[in-house]
Design a protein around this motif. Structure first.
Motif, short mmCIF file in Angstrom:
data_model
loop_
_atom_site.label_atom_id
_atom_site.label_comp_id
_atom_site.label_asym_id
_atom_site.label_seq_id
_atom_site.Cartn_x
_atom_site.Cartn_y
_atom_site.Cartn_z
N ALA A 17 13.94 1.94 -7.05
CA ALA A 17 14.73 1.80 -5.82
C ALA A 17 14.08 2.57 -4.67
O ALA A 17 14.01 2.06 -3.54
CB ALA A 17 16.16 2.29 -6.07
N LEU A 18 13.60 3.79 -4.94
CA LEU A 18 12.93 4.56 -3.88
C LEU A 18 11.65 3.88 -3.43
O LEU A 18 11.31 3.90 -2.23
CB LEU A 18 12.64 5.98 -4.38
CG LEU A 18 13.84 6.91 -4.44
CD1 LEU A 18 13.45 8.21 -5.11
CD2 LEU A 18 14.35 7.18 -3.04
N MET A 19 10.92 3.28 -4.37
CA MET A 19 9.69 2.58 -4.00
C MET A 19 10.01 1.39 -3.10
O MET A 19 9.38 1.20 -2.04
CB MET A 19 8.95 2.11 -5.25
CG MET A 19 7.65 1.38 -4.95
SD MET A 19 6.84 0.74 -6.41
CE MET A 19 8.04 -0.41 -7.02
N VAL A 20 11.00 0.56 -3.47
CA VAL A 20 11.37 -0.61 -2.67
C VAL A 20 11.88 -0.16 -1.31
O VAL A 20 11.49 -0.72 -0.27
CB VAL A 20 12.42 -1.47 -3.41
CG1 VAL A 20 12.99 -2.54 -2.52
CG2 VAL A 20 11.80 -2.07 -4.67
N LEU A 21 12.73 0.86 -1.29
CA LEU A 21 13.25 1.39 -0.02
C LEU A 21 12.10 1.93 0.84
O LEU A 21 12.09 1.72 2.06
CB LEU A 21 14.28 2.49 -0.30
CG LEU A 21 14.97 3.06 0.92
CD1 LEU A 21 15.82 1.99 1.60
CD2 LEU A 21 15.83 4.24 0.52
N GLY A 22 11.14 2.57 0.21
CA GLY A 22 9.99 3.07 0.95
C GLY A 22 9.18 1.95 1.59
O GLY A 22 8.74 2.06 2.73
N PHE A 23 8.98 0.84 0.83
CA PHE A 23 8.26 -0.29 1.41
C PHE A 23 9.05 -0.93 2.56
O PHE A 23 8.46 -1.39 3.53
CB PHE A 23 7.95 -1.35 0.34
CG PHE A 23 6.72 -1.05 -0.47
CD1 PHE A 23 5.48 -1.01 0.13
CD2 PHE A 23 6.81 -0.82 -1.83
CE1 PHE A 23 4.33 -0.74 -0.61
CE2 PHE A 23 5.68 -0.55 -2.57
CZ PHE A 23 4.43 -0.50 -1.96
N ILE A 24 10.36 -0.93 2.46
CA ILE A 24 11.18 -1.53 3.52
C ILE A 24 11.14 -0.67 4.78
O ILE A 24 10.97 -1.17 5.88
CB ILE A 24 12.63 -1.74 3.04
CG1 ILE A 24 12.66 -2.82 1.97
CG2 ILE A 24 13.56 -2.08 4.18
CD1 ILE A 24 14.01 -2.95 1.27
N VAL A 25 11.29 0.65 4.62
CA VAL A 25 11.36 1.56 5.78
C VAL A 25 9.98 1.74 6.41
O VAL A 25 9.81 1.54 7.61
CB VAL A 25 11.96 2.92 5.35
CG1 VAL A 25 11.87 3.94 6.48
CG2 VAL A 25 13.39 2.75 4.91
N PHE A 26 9.02 2.12 5.61
CA PHE A 26 7.67 2.41 6.12
C PHE A 26 6.73 2.25 4.94
O PHE A 26 6.79 3.03 3.98
CB PHE A 26 7.65 3.83 6.71
CG PHE A 26 6.38 4.22 7.38
CD1 PHE A 26 5.89 3.51 8.46
CD2 PHE A 26 5.66 5.33 6.95
CE1 PHE A 26 4.71 3.88 9.10
CE2 PHE A 26 4.49 5.71 7.58
CZ PHE A 26 4.03 4.98 8.66
N TRP A 27 5.86 1.25 4.98
CA TRP A 27 5.09 0.86 3.81
C TRP A 27 4.29 1.99 3.17
O TRP A 27 4.15 2.01 1.94
CB TRP A 27 4.22 -0.35 4.09
CG TRP A 27 3.07 -0.11 5.04
CD1 TRP A 27 3.07 -0.30 6.37
CD2 TRP A 27 1.78 0.36 4.69
NE1 TRP A 27 1.87 0.03 6.90
CE2 TRP A 27 1.03 0.43 5.88
CE3 TRP A 27 1.15 0.72 3.50
CZ2 TRP A 27 -0.28 0.87 5.92
CZ3 TRP A 27 -0.16 1.15 3.53
CH2 TRP A 27 -0.87 1.22 4.73
N PRO A 28 3.74 3.01 3.92
CA PRO A 28 3.04 4.09 3.21
C PRO A 28 3.95 4.91 2.29
O PRO A 28 3.49 5.43 1.27
CB PRO A 28 2.48 4.96 4.34
CG PRO A 28 2.32 4.03 5.49
CD PRO A 28 3.48 3.10 5.36
N LEU A 29 5.24 4.99 2.62
CA LEU A 29 6.17 5.69 1.72
C LEU A 29 6.30 4.96 0.39
O LEU A 29 6.32 5.58 -0.68
CB LEU A 29 7.53 5.85 2.38
CG LEU A 29 7.62 6.78 3.59
CD1 LEU A 29 9.02 6.73 4.18
CD2 LEU A 29 7.24 8.18 3.20
N GLY A 30 6.41 3.65 0.46
CA GLY A 30 6.48 2.85 -0.76
C GLY A 30 5.22 2.97 -1.57
O GLY A 30 5.25 3.06 -2.81
N LEU A 31 4.08 2.96 -0.88
CA LEU A 31 2.80 3.11 -1.57
C LEU A 31 2.68 4.48 -2.23
O LEU A 31 2.19 4.61 -3.36
CB LEU A 31 1.66 2.89 -0.56
CG LEU A 31 0.28 2.63 -1.14
CD1 LEU A 31 0.30 1.38 -2.01
CD2 LEU A 31 -0.73 2.48 -0.03
N ALA A 32 3.15 5.52 -1.52
CA ALA A 32 3.13 6.87 -2.09
C ALA A 32 4.02 6.95 -3.33
O ALA A 32 3.66 7.58 -4.33
CB ALA A 32 3.58 7.88 -1.05
#
Length: 138
Positions: A17-32
């Protein structure tokens, strides 16, 4: 490793869920977050290896610290002799300063001891006379 943690480097519902949310908000967060899920277990080993290599590198500097690099010659005999004499003079000055600091520290310790003894003696005198600070405040 604590396997009961909500966010751990594994495919758990929270990390996904954090990964998907990270990609939605700001893609480098999802990648991290994806990198954390995939490589999180290796981070501790990487950190330990990096710290060990830095410690080994710095150990050589600590060993040579007291020698003032005196074993390195420049090729100029006059300069090398002058440098060795200056280093010897500085070592002597350092020794004198260390002795003076020890003398001052012992002087300050003695002053503190005398002050503490004076305060304790005054307290005992007041206690014997029955006039403690607590009794006068009431």
């Amino acid at each position: 490793m604590n396997q009961s943690a909500l966010i751990r480097p594994d495919w758990t519902p929270a990390t996904i869920a954090l990964m998907v949310l990270g990609f939605i908000v700001f893609w480098p967060l999802g990648l991290a977050m994806l990198a954390y899920i995939l490589f999180g277990d290796k981070l501790k080993a990487f950190k330990k290896d990096a710290n060990d290599s830095v410690d080994r590198m710095c150990a050589g500097f600590r060993r040579n610290q007291g020698r003032h690099w005196a074993h390195h010659r420049t090729g100029n005999v006059a300069f090398d002799e002058w440098r060795e004499a200056e280093l010897a003079r500085l070592d002597e000055e350092r020794r004198k300063l260390d002795e003076m600091r020890e003398e001052f520290d012992s002087y300050v310790r003695e002053l503190r001891r005398a002050k503490d003894k004076e305060e304790f003696d005054r307290f005992m005198r007041e206690r014997r006379n029955g006039s403690t600070p607590e009794a006068t405040a009431s």
